[in-house]
Write a protein that holds these residues in place. Structure first.
Motif, PDB file in Angstrom:
ATOM      1  N   ASP A 210       0.828  -1.207   0.000  1.00 47.57           N
ATOM      2  CA  ASP A 210       0.000   0.000   0.000  1.00 47.57           C
ATOM      3  C   ASP A 210       0.864   1.260   0.000  1.00 47.57           C
ATOM      4  OD1 ASP A 210      -2.630   1.466   0.479  1.00 47.57           O
ATOM      5  OD2 ASP A 210      -1.570   2.001   2.321  1.00 47.57           O
ATOM      6  N   ALA A 211       1.821   1.317   0.918  1.00 53.91           N
ATOM      7  CA  ALA A 211       2.669   2.502   1.032  1.00 53.91           C
ATOM      8  C   ALA A 211       3.565   2.662  -0.198  1.00 53.91           C
ATOM      9  CB  ALA A 211       3.517   2.414   2.302  1.00 53.91           C
ATOM     10  N   LEU A 212       4.066   1.551  -0.710  1.00 48.82           N
ATOM     11  CA  LEU A 212       4.903   1.606  -1.915  1.00 48.82           C
ATOM     12  C   LEU A 212       4.096   2.128  -3.098  1.00 48.82           C
ATOM     13  CD1 LEU A 212       7.741   0.797  -3.112  1.00 48.82           C
ATOM     14  CD2 LEU A 212       6.620  -1.320  -3.860  1.00 48.82           C
ATOM     15  N   GLY A 213       2.855   1.647  -3.247  1.00 44.38           N
ATOM     16  CA  GLY A 213       2.002   2.082  -4.348  1.00 44.38           C
ATOM     17  C   GLY A 213       1.658   3.563  -4.269  1.00 44.38           C
ATOM     18  N   ILE A 214       1.391   4.040  -3.054  1.00 40.82           N
ATOM     19  CA  ILE A 214       1.081   5.464  -2.878  1.00 40.82           C
ATOM     20  C   ILE A 214       2.299   6.311  -3.231  1.00 40.82           C
ATOM     21  CG2 ILE A 214       0.530   7.253  -1.172  1.00 40.82           C
ATOM     22  CD1 ILE A 214      -1.193   5.126   0.258  1.00 40.82           C
ATOM     23  N   SER A 215       3.454   5.909  -2.718  1.00 43.68           N
ATOM     24  CA  SER A 215       4.687   6.635  -3.025  1.00 43.68           C
ATOM     25  C   SER A 215       4.961   6.637  -4.523  1.00 43.68           C
ATOM     26  CB  SER A 215       5.859   5.981  -2.272  1.00 43.68           C
ATOM     27  OG  SER A 215       7.066   6.636  -2.553  1.00 43.68           O
ATOM     28  N   PHE A 216       4.779   5.496  -5.145  1.00 41.85           N
ATOM     29  CA  PHE A 216       4.986   5.332  -6.588  1.00 41.85           C
ATOM     30  C   PHE A 216       4.138   6.323  -7.380  1.00 41.85           C
ATOM     31  CE2 PHE A 216       4.044   3.384 -10.679  1.00 41.85           C
ATOM     32  CZ  PHE A 216       5.239   2.798 -11.064  1.00 41.85           C
ATOM     33  N   GLN A 217       2.841   6.436  -7.022  1.00 40.83           N
ATOM     34  CA  GLN A 217       1.934   7.310  -7.759  1.00 40.83           C
ATOM     35  C   GLN A 217       2.222   8.786  -7.488  1.00 40.83           C
ATOM     36  OE1 GLN A 217      -0.460   6.267 -10.127  1.00 40.83           O
ATOM     37  NE2 GLN A 217      -0.194   8.444 -10.573  1.00 40.83           N
ATOM     38  N   ILE A 218       2.531   9.123  -6.249  1.00 41.78           N
ATOM     39  CA  ILE A 218       2.844  10.515  -5.927  1.00 41.78           C
ATOM     40  C   ILE A 218       4.083  10.974  -6.700  1.00 41.78           C
ATOM     41  CG2 ILE A 218       3.639  12.085  -4.109  1.00 41.78           C
ATOM     42  CD1 ILE A 218       1.848  10.597  -2.151  1.00 41.78           C
ATOM     43  N   VAL A 219       5.100  10.107  -6.759  1.00 39.86           N
ATOM     44  CA  VAL A 219       6.312  10.439  -7.516  1.00 39.86           C
ATOM     45  C   VAL A 219       5.982  10.627  -8.993  1.00 39.86           C
ATOM     46  CG1 VAL A 219       8.512   9.514  -8.352  1.00 39.86           C
ATOM     47  CG2 VAL A 219       7.948   9.383  -5.920  1.00 39.86           C
ATOM     48  N   ASP A 220       5.158   9.735  -9.538  1.00 41.69           N
ATOM     49  CA  ASP A 220       4.772   9.842 -10.943  1.00 41.69           C
ATOM     50  C   ASP A 220       4.057  11.169 -11.210  1.00 41.69           C
ATOM     51  OD1 ASP A 220       4.729   8.413 -13.505  1.00 41.69           O
ATOM     52  OD2 ASP A 220       2.561   8.475 -13.296  1.00 41.69           O
ATOM     53  N   ASP A 221       3.165  11.560 -10.302  1.00 38.97           N
ATOM     54  CA  ASP A 221       2.443  12.826 -10.463  1.00 38.97           C
ATOM     55  C   ASP A 221       3.373  14.023 -10.315  1.00 38.97           C
ATOM     56  OD1 ASP A 221       0.121  11.401 -10.845  1.00 38.97           O
ATOM     57  OD2 ASP A 221      -0.614  11.658  -8.795  1.00 38.97           O
ATOM     58  N   LEU A 222       4.330  13.908  -9.418  1.00 38.50           N
ATOM     59  CA  LEU A 222       5.281  15.007  -9.213  1.00 38.50           C
ATOM     60  C   LEU A 222       6.180  15.182 -10.428  1.00 38.50           C
ATOM     61  CD1 LEU A 222       6.638  17.144  -7.471  1.00 38.50           C
ATOM     62  CD2 LEU A 222       7.964  15.308  -6.373  1.00 38.50           C
ATOM     63  N   LEU A 223       6.653  14.065 -10.976  1.00 41.01           N
ATOM     64  CA  LEU A 223       7.577  14.132 -12.111  1.00 41.01           C
ATOM     65  C   LEU A 223       6.911  14.682 -13.370  1.00 41.01           C
ATOM     66  CD1 LEU A 223       9.657  10.855 -11.676  1.00 41.01           C
ATOM     67  CD2 LEU A 223      10.388  13.206 -11.250  1.00 41.01           C
ATOM     68  N   ASP A 224       5.587  14.685 -13.398  1.00 46.91           N
ATOM     69  CA  ASP A 224       4.908  15.292 -14.542  1.00 46.91           C
ATOM     70  C   ASP A 224       5.218  16.788 -14.620  1.00 46.91           C
ATOM     71  OD1 ASP A 224       2.767  14.860 -16.710  1.00 46.91           O
ATOM     72  OD2 ASP A 224       2.075  16.648 -15.656  1.00 46.91           O
ATOM     73  N   TYR A 225       5.522  17.389 -13.466  1.00 48.93           N
ATOM     74  CA  TYR A 225       5.862  18.808 -13.441  1.00 48.93           C
ATOM     75  C   TYR A 225       7.366  19.040 -13.306  1.00 48.93           C
ATOM     76  CZ  TYR A 225       0.911  19.787 -13.136  1.00 48.93           C
ATOM     77  OH  TYR A 225      -0.428  19.862 -13.419  1.00 48.93           O
ATOM     78  N   TRP A 226       8.067  18.097 -12.686  1.00 45.32           N
ATOM     79  CA  TRP A 226       9.516  18.225 -12.558  1.00 45.32           C
ATOM     80  C   TRP A 226      10.226  17.792 -13.831  1.00 45.32           C
ATOM     81  CZ3 TRP A 226      11.778  16.415  -7.174  1.00 45.32           C
ATOM     82  CH2 TRP A 226      11.711  17.498  -6.307  1.00 45.32           C
ATOM     83  N   ASN A 288       5.333  26.274  -2.795  1.00 49.65           N
ATOM     84  CA  ASN A 288       6.133  25.149  -2.301  1.00 49.65           C
ATOM     85  C   ASN A 288       5.429  23.805  -2.499  1.00 49.65           C
ATOM     86  OD1 ASN A 288       8.698  24.626  -1.224  1.00 49.65           O
ATOM     87  ND2 ASN A 288       7.854  24.209   0.803  1.00 49.65           N
ATOM     88  N   ALA A 289       4.547  23.755  -3.497  1.00 49.44           N
ATOM     89  CA  ALA A 289       3.705  22.574  -3.685  1.00 49.44           C
ATOM     90  C   ALA A 289       4.506  21.334  -4.088  1.00 49.44           C
ATOM     91  CB  ALA A 289       2.631  22.864  -4.738  1.00 49.44           C
ATOM     92  N   MET A 290       5.505  21.531  -4.934  1.00 48.37           N
ATOM     93  CA  MET A 290       6.278  20.370  -5.386  1.00 48.37           C
ATOM     94  C   MET A 290       7.164  19.827  -4.268  1.00 48.37           C
ATOM     95  SD  MET A 290       7.076  20.950  -9.431  1.00 48.37           S
ATOM     96  CE  MET A 290       7.759  22.596  -9.391  1.00 48.37           C
ATOM     97  N   GLU A 291       7.743  20.710  -3.467  1.00 43.80           N
ATOM     98  CA  GLU A 291       8.576  20.251  -2.355  1.00 43.80           C
ATOM     99  C   GLU A 291       7.725  19.515  -1.308  1.00 43.80           C
ATOM    100  OE1 GLU A 291      11.703  19.444   0.196  1.00 43.80           O
ATOM    101  OE2 GLU A 291      11.592  19.855  -1.945  1.00 43.80           O
ATOM    102  N   GLU A 292       6.540  20.035  -1.019  1.00 46.78           N
ATOM    103  CA  GLU A 292       5.659  19.357  -0.067  1.00 46.78           C
ATOM    104  C   GLU A 292       5.217  17.990  -0.606  1.00 46.78           C
ATOM    105  OE1 GLU A 292       2.401  21.856   0.976  1.00 46.78           O
ATOM    106  OE2 GLU A 292       3.669  23.384   1.925  1.00 46.78           O
ATOM    107  N   THR A 293       4.979  17.926  -1.900  1.00 48.33           N
ATOM    108  CA  THR A 293       4.612  16.651  -2.518  1.00 48.33           C
ATOM    109  C   THR A 293       5.772  15.669  -2.434  1.00 48.33           C
ATOM    110  OG1 THR A 293       3.085  17.763  -4.035  1.00 48.33           O
ATOM    111  CG2 THR A 293       3.838  15.565  -4.663  1.00 48.33           C
TER     112      THR A 293
END
Length: 332
Positions: A210-226, A288-293
């Motif tokens: 569960d935690a790995l999947g959440i982290s995986f998706q948050i990173v994917d969403d963040l990298l769309d902007y990074w 600071n949205a990307m850093e918080e994410t």
């Protein structure tokens, strides 16, 4: 550790460790994606299954079973089940999102059509349930059936929440738990269940997934902007598709009246113009949205690693820890 070993990614090390099991999974997948009467089914399935994905989800099932000392044959069935469910959801997602590219290749709906993608996805879901039943475990069937329902529920929730600025972080997390984390969690949990592991270990495996999947998706969403070639997306794809992901949700929550009007126009109404993506990036940085994410992604990866502490101290456990680190490595 030598330089050659250091250059091998964690999921690649796990793949090497599970090479025999993965080979058996691949044989079973090829057998079960065949169709005597509809040759388009294996054509469409092979296009996605053999596109060079990491096979992370089925590897998690195999790893969990092996970590819990399973020595039977059914972890292979469950790993193939997980891959079929994942492939089915990708086929359906690409139709819903009207996608033209996945893993750097044209999507099945682009090469064939939407009807073929939806129906082949349905076929793979059916195949996955056949494989579940063959294990003879009602508990396994319950876990994976619930995960399948949760995935579909998460996708439907995303349809209504993705372009609604009233979407909160709690709703976003519910979507992520549905569309991504549910299958990660089920994949690891059934590995422990088929091995008859103690309840504490099964629960730990579920928490890890569960935690790995959440982290995986948050990173994917963040990298769309990074920006990162690792996602297979262009910078700003989510913005152009008007998807309300965590960085934007955080920026919207802190927006002044003028900024809120911009998000309404760009996300809710879809009236985007030249320079809007750049302006969105400015607002994300301002608040600071990307850093918080990024911090949230790291926190979930840490939770995944912590969950493994009750499991046997074995090489596979350390590989699973390394995978959690690898998921967030691109934003760490």
């Amino acid at each position: 550790m030598g330089l050659v070993e250091e250059s091998i990614k964690p999921h690649e090390r796990l793949s090497e460790h599970l090479a025999d099991d993965l080979a058996a999974v691949n044989v079973l997948i090829r057998e079960r994606m065949a169709s005597k009467h509809a040759p388009r089914i294996p054509q469409v399935t092979a296009h996605l299954v053999e596109a060079g994905g990491k096979r992370l989800r089925p590897m998690l099932t195999l790893a969990a079973a092996r970590l819990c000392n399973y020595d039977g044959p059914y972890h292979v069935h469950l790993a193939a089940t997980v891959e079929f469910i994942h492939t089915a959801t990708l086929l359906h997602d690409d139709v819903v999102d009207e996608s033209g590219q996945r893993r750097g290749r044209p999507t099945a709906n682009l090469l064939w059509d939407n009807k073929s993608s939806v129906l082949v996805g349905d076929y793979l879901f059916s195949r996955s349930f056949q494989l579940m039943v063959e294990t003879g475990s009602l508990k396994v069937l319950d876990i994976l059936a619930n995960a399948s329902a949760t995935i579909a529920e998460g996708e439907v929730l995303q349809l209504t929440a993705a372009q609604d600025l009233a979407t909160t972080e709690d709703i976003y997390m519910q979507v992520v738990r549905g569309k991504t984390a549910a299958l990660f969690s089920a994949a690891t949990k059934v590995g422990g269940v088929i091995a008859n592991a103690p309840e504490a270990q099964v629960a730990a495996l579920s928490t890890y997934g569960d935690a790995l999947g959440i982290s995986f998706q948050i990173v994917d969403d963040l990298l769309d902007y990074w920006g990162s070639g690792a996602t297979g997306k262009n910078v700003g794809d989510d913005f152009r598709e008007r998807k309300l992901t965590l960085p934007v949700i955080k920026a919207v929550a802190k927006a002044n009246e003028e900024e809120h009007a911009f998000w309404v126009r760009a996300i809710e109404k879809g009236a985007q113009g030249g320079g809007d993506l750049d302006h969105a990036l400015v607002l994300l940085k301002k608040h600071n949205a990307m850093e918080e994410t990024r911090i949230e992604a790291l926190s979930w990866a840490a939770k995944a690693k912590d969950a493994l502490c009750v499991l046997p101290d074995a090489p596979i456990r350390h590989m699973l820890t390394d995978i959690a680190d690898y998921v967030v490595e691109r934003v760490n």
